[in-house]
Design an enzyme around this catalytic site. Sequence first.
Site, PDB file in Angstrom:
ATOM      1  N   TYR A 165      -3.213   4.858   5.938  1.00 31.74           N
ATOM      2  CA  TYR A 165      -2.231   4.381   4.959  1.00 31.74           C
ATOM      3  C   TYR A 165      -2.555   2.953   4.524  1.00 31.74           C
ATOM      4  CZ  TYR A 165       2.508   3.512   3.058  1.00 31.74           C
ATOM      5  OH  TYR A 165       3.589   3.222   2.257  1.00 31.74           O
ATOM      6  N   ALA A 167      -5.429   1.384   4.569  1.00 36.35           N
ATOM      7  CA  ALA A 167      -6.629   1.358   3.730  1.00 36.35           C
ATOM      8  C   ALA A 167      -6.323   1.818   2.315  1.00 36.35           C
ATOM      9  CB  ALA A 167      -7.710   2.238   4.351  1.00 36.35           C
ATOM     10  N   ILE A 198      12.101  -0.484   3.334  1.00 35.89           N
ATOM     11  CA  ILE A 198      13.076   0.039   2.387  1.00 35.89           C
ATOM     12  C   ILE A 198      13.650   1.343   2.944  1.00 35.89           C
ATOM     13  CG2 ILE A 198      13.471   0.783  -0.002  1.00 35.89           C
ATOM     14  CD1 ILE A 198      12.510  -2.103   0.173  1.00 35.89           C
TER      15      ILE A 198
END
Length: 261
Positions: A165, A167, A198
């Site tokens: 993720y 990268a 979030i």
Amino acid sequence: MQPYQHLSRSIAGHVAIVTGAASGMGRATAHLFASEGAHVAVTDLEQAKCDAVAAEIAKAGYSGSALPLALNVMDEAAIESGVAKVVEHFGGLDIVINNAGFSLHAKIEDDQYPDYWDKSINGLLTAHQRMIRAAMPHLRTSECPRIVNIASTEGIGATPTNSPYVAAKHGVIGLTRGMAVDLGRDGITVNCICPGPIRTGITDGIPEEHKEIFAKRRVPLRRYGNPEEVAHITLSLVLPAASYLNGAVIPVDGGMTIKNA
């Protein structure tokens, strides 16, 4: 001295594609854009979920409208077909919001790591450039062409067991900057948002007490953000008045990435 120039802050009548719009930040963005008078293609993997968001938008009575459209961003042919359907339905395309995402955690030595790597690069990075390529002929004819790529604070830093993720999200920032340079001559702005913690589907599985501990320790605002708070920054980037903002990378993270301790 030249006269003051009035720059429009309205996207009424503009046409936008939002990927990953069935939930979280994508859903909030679709609602916000429609409430501002834009016509929005609500795209995600499942047609029923897209239909539900489009129904919410219709019920809200916004001045804009929504087209629900099942779309797998890991399928190049589906992207090309989806963009064509949006243009046929609305008569053009002005805004691309590359928001669809997921997170697959693994250590480098784990058996599933190569598969997670391939899926992450394909779905979180390659999908962005495919969507941009498919949209380009239509953006070039738009009077206000805008592209916003949703990356992550993981594109600025990193957390453990998340390197596929990380990268991919670093790549999204690089893609944004490269495209901003390439497409700027055509008046197409390309910018990037890096959301921090979030409340989305990706973070739903984190217990509330752990969210609270993390936020109080790492985030100066001492809380998780809401999808609508990211959506409003996205809106700011696609306004006609944002015509000289290009290649920007904007963290929306409550100040997390600037906090030293």
